[in-house]
Design a protein around this motif. Structure first.
Motif, PDB file in Angstrom:
ATOM      1  N   LEU A  84       0.842  -1.189   0.000  1.00 39.99           N
ATOM      2  CA  LEU A  84       0.000   0.000   0.000  1.00 39.99           C
ATOM      3  C   LEU A  84       0.886   1.252   0.000  1.00 39.99           C
ATOM      4  N   CYS A  85       0.529   2.240  -0.821  1.00 39.77           N
ATOM      5  CA  CYS A  85       1.207   3.551  -0.791  1.00 39.77           C
ATOM      6  C   CYS A  85       0.137   4.595  -0.595  1.00 39.77           C
ATOM      7  N   LYS A  86       0.470   5.655   0.121  1.00 39.12           N
ATOM      8  CA  LYS A  86      -0.540   6.677   0.352  1.00 39.12           C
ATOM      9  C   LYS A  86       0.055   8.057   0.142  1.00 39.12           C
ATOM     10  N   PHE A  87      -0.664   8.906  -0.576  1.00 42.70           N
ATOM     11  CA  PHE A  87      -0.234  10.295  -0.748  1.00 42.70           C
ATOM     12  C   PHE A  87      -1.302  11.246  -0.220  1.00 42.70           C
ATOM     13  N   PRO A  88      -0.914  12.287   0.547  1.00 41.81           N
ATOM     14  CA  PRO A  88       0.458  12.552   0.924  1.00 41.81           C
ATOM     15  C   PRO A  88       1.011  11.474   1.862  1.00 41.81           C
ATOM     16  N   ASP A  89       2.339  11.206   1.713  1.00 43.92           N
ATOM     17  CA  ASP A  89       3.036  10.364   2.680  1.00 43.92           C
ATOM     18  C   ASP A  89       3.534  11.315   3.765  1.00 43.92           C
ATOM     19  N   ARG A  90       2.835  11.304   4.899  1.00 46.22           N
ATOM     20  CA  ARG A  90       3.098  12.303   5.944  1.00 46.22           C
ATOM     21  C   ARG A  90       4.319  11.964   6.793  1.00 46.22           C
ATOM     22  N   THR A  91       5.012  10.842   6.483  1.00 47.13           N
ATOM     23  CA  THR A  91       6.136  10.420   7.327  1.00 47.13           C
ATOM     24  C   THR A  91       7.458  11.081   6.942  1.00 47.13           C
ATOM     25  N   THR A  92       7.561  11.605   5.714  1.00 49.92           N
ATOM     26  CA  THR A  92       8.844  12.187   5.275  1.00 49.92           C
ATOM     27  C   THR A  92       8.941  13.637   5.768  1.00 49.92           C
ATOM     28  N   THR A  93      10.117  14.253   5.559  1.00 49.51           N
ATOM     29  CA  THR A  93      10.289  15.658   5.973  1.00 49.51           C
ATOM     30  C   THR A  93       9.277  16.549   5.226  1.00 49.51           C
ATOM     31  N   ILE A  94       9.155  16.326   3.919  1.00 47.12           N
ATOM     32  CA  ILE A  94       8.186  17.109   3.140  1.00 47.12           C
ATOM     33  C   ILE A  94       6.760  16.785   3.604  1.00 47.12           C
ATOM     34  N   GLY A  95       6.503  15.500   3.845  1.00 47.53           N
ATOM     35  CA  GLY A  95       5.175  15.066   4.310  1.00 47.53           C
ATOM     36  C   GLY A  95       4.790  15.711   5.636  1.00 47.53           C
ATOM     37  N   LYS A  96       5.782  15.939   6.484  1.00 47.11           N
ATOM     38  CA  LYS A  96       5.500  16.567   7.788  1.00 47.11           C
ATOM     39  C   LYS A  96       5.085  18.025   7.597  1.00 47.11           C
ATOM     40  N   MET A  97       5.689  18.687   6.604  1.00 49.05           N
ATOM     41  CA  MET A  97       5.303  20.085   6.304  1.00 49.05           C
ATOM     42  C   MET A  97       3.859  20.109   5.777  1.00 49.05           C
ATOM     43  N   ILE A  98       3.544  19.140   4.924  1.00 55.75           N
ATOM     44  CA  ILE A  98       2.175  19.052   4.377  1.00 55.75           C
ATOM     45  C   ILE A  98       1.181  18.796   5.511  1.00 55.75           C
ATOM     46  N   HIS A  99       1.554  17.901   6.415  1.00 56.95           N
ATOM     47  CA  HIS A  99       0.663  17.578   7.544  1.00 56.95           C
ATOM     48  C   HIS A  99       0.402  18.822   8.397  1.00 56.95           C
ATOM     49  N   ALA A 100       1.469  19.583   8.631  1.00 60.29           N
ATOM     50  CA  ALA A 100       1.305  20.804   9.453  1.00 60.29           C
ATOM     51  C   ALA A 100       0.345  21.772   8.757  1.00 60.29           C
ATOM     52  N   TYR A 101       0.428  21.833   7.443  1.00 57.25           N
ATOM     53  CA  TYR A 101      -0.461  22.716   6.670  1.00 57.25           C
ATOM     54  C   TYR A 101      -1.907  22.205   6.734  1.00 57.25           C
ATOM     55  N   LEU A 102      -2.079  20.897   6.499  1.00 61.67           N
ATOM     56  CA  LEU A 102      -3.445  20.344   6.457  1.00 61.67           C
ATOM     57  C   LEU A 102      -4.150  20.448   7.811  1.00 61.67           C
ATOM     58  N   THR A 103      -3.354  20.385   8.893  1.00 59.31           N
ATOM     59  CA  THR A 103      -3.956  20.445  10.228  1.00 59.31           C
ATOM     60  C   THR A 103      -3.968  21.881  10.781  1.00 59.31           C
ATOM     61  N   ASN A 104      -3.715  22.832   9.899  1.00 54.70           N
ATOM     62  CA  ASN A 104      -3.765  24.258  10.250  1.00 54.70           C
ATOM     63  C   ASN A 104      -2.723  24.696  11.280  1.00 54.70           C
ATOM     64  N   ALA A 105      -1.661  23.892  11.413  1.00 53.89           N
ATOM     65  CA  ALA A 105      -0.597  24.288  12.339  1.00 53.89           C
ATOM     66  C   ALA A 105       0.376  25.235  11.641  1.00 53.89           C
ATOM     67  N   GLN A 106       0.285  25.307  10.318  1.00 53.02           N
ATOM     68  CA  GLN A 106       1.242  26.102   9.533  1.00 53.02           C
ATOM     69  C   GLN A 106       0.526  26.712   8.332  1.00 53.02           C
ATOM     70  N   GLU A 107       0.774  28.000   8.073  1.00 54.85           N
ATOM     71  CA  GLU A 107       0.237  28.639   6.864  1.00 54.85           C
ATOM     72  C   GLU A 107       1.277  28.530   5.761  1.00 54.85           C
ATOM     73  N   LEU A 108       0.843  28.296   4.526  1.00 51.65           N
ATOM     74  CA  LEU A 108       1.749  28.231   3.381  1.00 51.65           C
ATOM     75  C   LEU A 108       1.053  28.821   2.168  1.00 51.65           C
ATOM     76  N   ASP A 109       1.829  29.382   1.263  1.00 47.71           N
ATOM     77  CA  ASP A 109       1.296  29.879   0.007  1.00 47.71           C
ATOM     78  C   ASP A 109       0.694  28.707  -0.784  1.00 47.71           C
ATOM     79  N   ASP A 110      -0.428  28.955  -1.493  1.00 49.02           N
ATOM     80  CA  ASP A 110      -1.106  27.876  -2.237  1.00 49.02           C
ATOM     81  C   ASP A 110      -0.187  27.187  -3.248  1.00 49.02           C
ATOM     82  N   LYS A 111       0.625  28.000  -3.955  1.00 46.27           N
ATOM     83  CA  LYS A 111       1.515  27.399  -4.958  1.00 46.27           C
ATOM     84  C   LYS A 111       2.624  26.608  -4.271  1.00 46.27           C
ATOM     85  N   ALA A 112       3.132  27.144  -3.177  1.00 49.79           N
ATOM     86  CA  ALA A 112       4.200  26.443  -2.447  1.00 49.79           C
ATOM     87  C   ALA A 112       3.709  25.079  -1.966  1.00 49.79           C
TER      88      ALA A 112
END
Ligand code: ADP
Ligand code: FDM
Ligand code: MG
Length: 206
Positions: free
Chosen positions: A37-65
């Motif tokens: 099984l593979c899942k995207f986003p893969d929240r376990t990587t360094t990039i995935g952790k940034m995505i997780h922070a964004y999705l859970t509203n812990a971090q604001e990011l530009d839409d394109k970024a």
């Protein structure tokens, strides 16, 4: 030996993607296939952790970024995906680039711009689209806390998905029961695997 098949399940939130992915993996394993099984986003990587922070509203990011982070999260998995497929392991994938384009376009970014970063990724061999009206999705427990779990956005996302739909997609009515959906998904997947195995045998005989 046939290369493993890349089986993608895409679709609306709450359509049953994760449920069906795990049922498909179990059913293929029970039939003796090597499958992961593979899942995207893969929240376990360094990039995935940034995505997780964004999705859970812990971090604001530009839409394109954040769009580029989702794409980078797929690119960083490519070597491992290629290796697994070449070794004959089938991959069942929960969301991929279509989700990337659908969500970012629904937020207002340009469709072509959104498609570009994913150009060149390994393509799925079989794509299922699990379709569920937003009103039905909301009944399945209601939307939670994550950034995109809002009715208005979900409706736009579904519209973009349907715009991206190609004739190769296998459309699954996600209003059906878990078992009925599983039956359809397993049948199509087994057929795809059998065709690939037969082709590989023919190529060996040549
Ligand atoms: P997704 O990964 O697409 O967001 P999930 O597999 O997590 O969806 O399922 C979302 C919710 O809907 C879960 O509570 C799950 O038990 C339920 N569910 C999944 N498939 C069905 C179905 N076919 N009919 C009714 N409820 C379902
Ligand atoms: N999502 C997912 C994106 O916006 N872009 C992407 O490229 C991908 C793969 O992230 F709201 C969104 C879709 C969803 C969220 O949710 C991830 P799940 O529950 O982990 O699938
Ligand atoms: Mg899920």
């Amino acid at each position: 030996m046939a290369r493993g098949r890349f089986i993608l399940l895409e679709g609306c939130d709450r359509a049953g993607k994760s449920t069906q992915c795990s049922m498909l993996v179990s059913a293929l394993k029970a039939r003796g296939h090597a499958v992961e099984l593979c899942k995207f986003p893969d929240r376990t990587t360094t990039i995935g952790k940034m995505i997780h922070a964004y999705l859970t509203n812990a971090q604001e990011l530009d839409d394109k970024a954040v769009h580029l982070l989702f794409s980078a999260n797929r690119w960083e998995a490519m070597q491992s995906i290629r290796r697994k497929l070449l070794s004959g392991t089938h991959l069942v994938v929960d969301r991929y680039a279509y989700s990337g384009v659908a969500f970012s376009t629904a937020k207002g970014l340009d469709l072509t711009w959104c498609k570009n970063p994913d150009r060149g990724l390994i393509r799925p061999d079989l794509t299922f689209f699990l379709d569920l009206p937003t009103s039905e999705a909301e009944r399945r427990g209601g939307f939670g806390e994550e950034r995109y779990e809002k009715r208005e956005l979900q409706e736009k996302v579904r519209d973009v998905f349907l715009q991206l739909q190609s004739k190769e997609w296998v459309m699954i009515d996600a209003c059906k029961s878990v078992e009925a959906m599983h039956h359809e998904i397993l049948k199509e997947t087994e057929h795809k695997i059998q065709v690939a195995e037969a082709d590989a045998k023919l190529a060996e005989e040549d």
